[in-house]
Design an enzyme around this catalytic site. Structure first.
Site, mmCIF file in Angstrom:
data_model
loop_
_atom_site.group_PDB
_atom_site.id
_atom_site.type_symbol
_atom_site.label_atom_id
_atom_site.label_comp_id
_atom_site.label_asym_id
_atom_site.label_seq_id
_atom_site.Cartn_x
_atom_site.Cartn_y
_atom_site.Cartn_z
ATOM 1 N N SER A 149 0.762 -1.445 0.085
ATOM 2 C CA SER A 149 -0.120 -0.017 0.050
ATOM 3 C C SER A 149 0.886 1.298 0.070
ATOM 4 O O SER A 149 1.582 1.446 0.772
ATOM 5 C CB SER A 149 -0.940 0.027 1.190
ATOM 6 O OG SER A 149 -1.592 1.115 1.333
ATOM 7 N N HIS A 177 -1.113 -1.128 -4.028
ATOM 8 C CA HIS A 177 -2.695 -0.947 -3.604
ATOM 9 C C HIS A 177 -2.809 0.575 -2.974
ATOM 10 O O HIS A 177 -1.949 1.170 -2.615
ATOM 11 C CB HIS A 177 -2.843 -1.904 -2.143
ATOM 12 C CG HIS A 177 -3.964 -1.572 -1.463
ATOM 13 N ND1 HIS A 177 -4.978 -2.541 -1.768
ATOM 14 C CD2 HIS A 177 -4.292 -1.056 -0.396
ATOM 15 C CE1 HIS A 177 -6.153 -2.243 -1.006
ATOM 16 N NE2 HIS A 177 -5.897 -1.240 -0.144
ATOM 17 N N ASP A 225 -4.680 3.418 -1.521
ATOM 18 C CA ASP A 225 -5.897 3.868 -0.574
ATOM 19 C C ASP A 225 -6.578 5.130 -0.725
ATOM 20 O O ASP A 225 -5.767 5.969 -0.247
ATOM 21 C CB ASP A 225 -5.263 3.438 0.741
ATOM 22 C CG ASP A 225 -5.165 1.924 1.244
ATOM 23 O OD1 ASP A 225 -6.411 1.304 0.980
ATOM 24 O OD2 ASP A 225 -4.004 1.655 1.426
ATOM 25 N N MET A 230 -9.161 7.524 0.539
ATOM 26 C CA MET A 230 -10.163 8.047 1.728
ATOM 27 C C MET A 230 -10.613 9.394 1.762
ATOM 28 O O MET A 230 -9.785 10.368 1.233
ATOM 29 C CB MET A 230 -9.277 7.950 3.034
ATOM 30 C CG MET A 230 -8.430 6.698 3.324
ATOM 31 S SD MET A 230 -7.622 6.664 4.698
ATOM 32 C CE MET A 230 -6.808 5.127 4.631
ATOM 33 N N HIS A 255 -8.253 0.860 -3.755
ATOM 34 C CA HIS A 255 -9.504 0.635 -2.421
ATOM 35 C C HIS A 255 -10.275 2.021 -2.135
ATOM 36 O O HIS A 255 -9.602 2.719 -1.466
ATOM 37 C CB HIS A 255 -8.775 -0.120 -1.250
ATOM 38 C CG HIS A 255 -9.372 -0.216 -0.069
ATOM 39 N ND1 HIS A 255 -8.848 -0.463 0.937
ATOM 40 C CD2 HIS A 255 -10.684 -0.378 0.056
ATOM 41 C CE1 HIS A 255 -9.684 -0.622 2.164
ATOM 42 N NE2 HIS A 255 -10.741 -0.773 1.454
ATOM 43 N N MET A 292 -12.385 3.987 -0.039
ATOM 44 C CA MET A 292 -12.803 4.124 1.133
ATOM 45 C C MET A 292 -13.609 5.782 1.126
ATOM 46 O O MET A 292 -13.318 6.495 2.097
ATOM 47 C CB MET A 292 -11.958 4.141 2.289
ATOM 48 C CG MET A 292 -11.503 2.724 2.490
ATOM 49 S SD MET A 292 -9.833 2.669 3.502
ATOM 50 C CE MET A 292 -8.689 2.956 2.307
ATOM 51 N N MET A 343 -11.299 -6.534 5.578
ATOM 52 C CA MET A 343 -10.451 -5.633 6.313
ATOM 53 C C MET A 343 -10.231 -6.334 7.486
ATOM 54 O O MET A 343 -11.138 -6.731 8.278
ATOM 55 C CB MET A 343 -11.306 -4.431 6.575
ATOM 56 C CG MET A 343 -11.771 -3.656 5.407
ATOM 57 S SD MET A 343 -9.856 -3.159 4.449
ATOM 58 C CE MET A 343 -9.078 -2.119 5.871
ATOM 59 N N PHE A 392 -6.715 4.026 8.543
ATOM 60 C CA PHE A 392 -5.405 4.469 9.061
ATOM 61 C C PHE A 392 -4.431 3.172 8.805
ATOM 62 O O PHE A 392 -4.884 1.948 8.832
ATOM 63 C CB PHE A 392 -5.299 4.824 10.764
ATOM 64 C CG PHE A 392 -6.114 6.172 10.652
ATOM 65 C CD1 PHE A 392 -5.483 7.367 10.424
ATOM 66 C CD2 PHE A 392 -7.432 5.913 11.143
ATOM 67 C CE1 PHE A 392 -6.470 8.420 10.788
ATOM 68 C CE2 PHE A 392 -8.302 6.907 11.356
ATOM 69 C CZ PHE A 392 -7.597 8.233 11.281
ATOM 70 N N GLY A 393 -3.231 3.471 8.422
ATOM 71 C CA GLY A 393 -2.250 2.254 8.232
ATOM 72 C C GLY A 393 -1.590 2.113 9.636
ATOM 73 O O GLY A 393 -2.176 2.812 10.657
ATOM 74 N N GLY A 394 -0.838 1.091 9.704
ATOM 75 C CA GLY A 394 0.013 0.961 10.878
ATOM 76 C C GLY A 394 -0.941 0.337 12.324
ATOM 77 O O GLY A 394 -0.553 0.442 13.298
ATOM 78 N N ASP A 442 -6.518 -6.844 4.132
ATOM 79 C CA ASP A 442 -5.896 -5.750 4.354
ATOM 80 C C ASP A 442 -5.940 -5.193 5.684
ATOM 81 O O ASP A 442 -6.965 -5.239 6.291
ATOM 82 C CB ASP A 442 -6.616 -4.733 3.289
ATOM 83 C CG ASP A 442 -6.336 -3.244 3.551
ATOM 84 O OD1 ASP A 442 -5.047 -3.059 3.824
ATOM 85 O OD2 ASP A 442 -6.877 -2.480 2.723
ATOM 86 N N GLY A 477 -2.644 -4.722 8.869
ATOM 87 C CA GLY A 477 -1.781 -5.285 9.825
ATOM 88 C C GLY A 477 -1.007 -6.606 9.459
ATOM 89 O O GLY A 477 -0.698 -7.509 9.986
ATOM 90 N N GLY A 506 1.217 -2.455 4.046
ATOM 91 C CA GLY A 506 1.721 -1.154 3.862
ATOM 92 C C GLY A 506 2.906 -0.749 4.863
ATOM 93 O O GLY A 506 4.028 -0.787 4.357
ATOM 94 N N SER A 507 2.837 -0.869 6.020
ATOM 95 C CA SER A 507 3.838 -0.516 7.025
ATOM 96 C C SER A 507 4.969 -1.519 6.965
ATOM 97 O O SER A 507 6.076 -1.150 7.119
ATOM 98 C CB SER A 507 3.232 -0.482 8.605
ATOM 99 O OG SER A 507 2.219 0.241 8.634
HETATM 100 C C1 DX5 Z 1 -6.507 0.918 6.048
HETATM 101 C C2 DX5 Z 1 -6.033 0.759 4.444
HETATM 102 C C3 DX5 Z 1 -4.813 -0.196 4.366
HETATM 103 C C4 DX5 Z 1 -3.607 0.209 5.270
HETATM 104 C C5 DX5 Z 1 -2.611 -0.829 5.333
HETATM 105 O O1 DX5 Z 1 -7.648 1.805 5.709
HETATM 106 O O2 DX5 Z 1 -6.863 0.075 3.754
HETATM 107 O O3 DX5 Z 1 -4.520 -0.496 2.914
HETATM 108 O O4 DX5 Z 1 -3.051 1.332 4.381
HETATM 109 O O5 DX5 Z 1 -1.777 -0.514 6.147
HETATM 110 P P1 DX5 Z 1 -0.923 -1.556 7.147
HETATM 111 O O6 DX5 Z 1 -0.324 -2.747 6.249
HETATM 112 O O7 DX5 Z 1 0.130 -0.681 7.562
HETATM 113 O O8 DX5 Z 1 -2.030 -1.855 8.102
HETATM 114 ZN ZN ZN Z 2 -6.620 -0.796 1.406
#
Ligand code: DX5
Ligand code: ZN
Length: 222
Positions: free
Chosen positions: A11, A34, A36, A38, A67, A69, A138, A144-146, A176, A178, A198-199
């Site tokens: 991501s 990916h 994201d 938002m 994706h 959102m 999900m 949010f990531g992380g 998607d 963690g 992502g992270s």
């Molecule tokens: C969350 C996003 C994810 C997110 C994943 O709303 O849809 O794609 O960026 O990030 P990590 O891998 O850090 O959880």
């Molecule tokens: Zn996503």
């Protein structure tokens, strides 16, 4: 039958937005990217929209896994299809007409995907799977990531795997939130085909090595 190799989709939400092209080049071994999107309404955070998607599409040949959102995705999907999305994923909580939207995406030559929040059950949506190419489960609250992986969401993956296999549907199960070296094996074991990270990828010293490590861990667990 030999299962196809697991799909790893970094991501770019976790990338350095001031050096996006460089960070995209750092994951050249990824299968998909990916994206994201938002809107600050469907989720309590803003990321980026179509101009960034268009800029990304210009600097990569990777399939773009978009994706959305956002509320009322039907108003916005055409822009992402036009920018070259391989797959557009919208949330079932955000639209009244998921099947009509899936049909529209497919008619435009785009793969159609839906996603659901952790609190949304999958059962009411199983019967619409023939209209879709992908489901995004999900494993964190979107926005949010992380965040930490929610293992209870794997029950949804198992339900989907069973339904998709029993009905011989060509639907990709993607997960998607963690996902990293500590969590990807359980997701693969539950039946996921594709993995967003992502992270885990962008915090790694060598993002490409992490992509390979994640793919190997998922393949070994299936
Ligand atoms: C969350 C996003 C994810 C997110 C994943 O709303 O849809 O794609 O960026 O990030 P990590 O891998 O850090 O959880
Ligand atoms: Zn996503």
């Amino acid at each position: 039958m030999i299962a196809p190799a697991p799909i790893i989709a970094p991501s770019i939400l976790a990338a350095d937005f001031a050096h996006l092209a460089d960070d995209i080049a750092r994951v050249s071994d990824a299968d998909w990217l990916h994206i994201d999107v938002m809107d600050g309404h469907f989720v309590p955070n803003l990321s980026f929209g179509l101009p960034v998607m268009e800029a990304v599409a210009k600097v990569t040949d990777k399939p773009l896994d978009v994706h959305l959102m956002i509320e009322r995705p039907e108003l916005w999907v055409d822009g992402y299809v036009g920018a070259g999305a391989k797959t557009v994923i919208f949330h079932v909580e955000a639209t009244e007409e998921p099947i009509a939207l899936a049909k529209h995406l497919r008619a435009e030559g785009c793969r159609a995907g839906f996603s659901l929040r952790p609190s949304t059950p999958i059962e009411p949506y199983l019967s619409m799977l023939p209209h879709f190419d992908q489901v995004l489960v999900m494993s964190v609250e979107p926005g949010f990531g992380g965040q930490s992986f929610m293992p209870d969401q794997l029950e949804k993956v198992r339900t989907l795997r069973k339904y998709i296999d029993n009905n011989h549907l060509p639907v990709t199960i993607e997960i998607d939130g963690g996902i990293g070296a500590e969590t990807i094996a359980q997701a693969a074991e539950a039946g996921c085909d594709a993995f967003v990270a992502g992270s885990a990828v962008y915090k790694a010293a060598d993002p490409n090595a992490m992509v390979t490590q994640l793919r190997d861990l998922a393949a070994a667990a299936r």
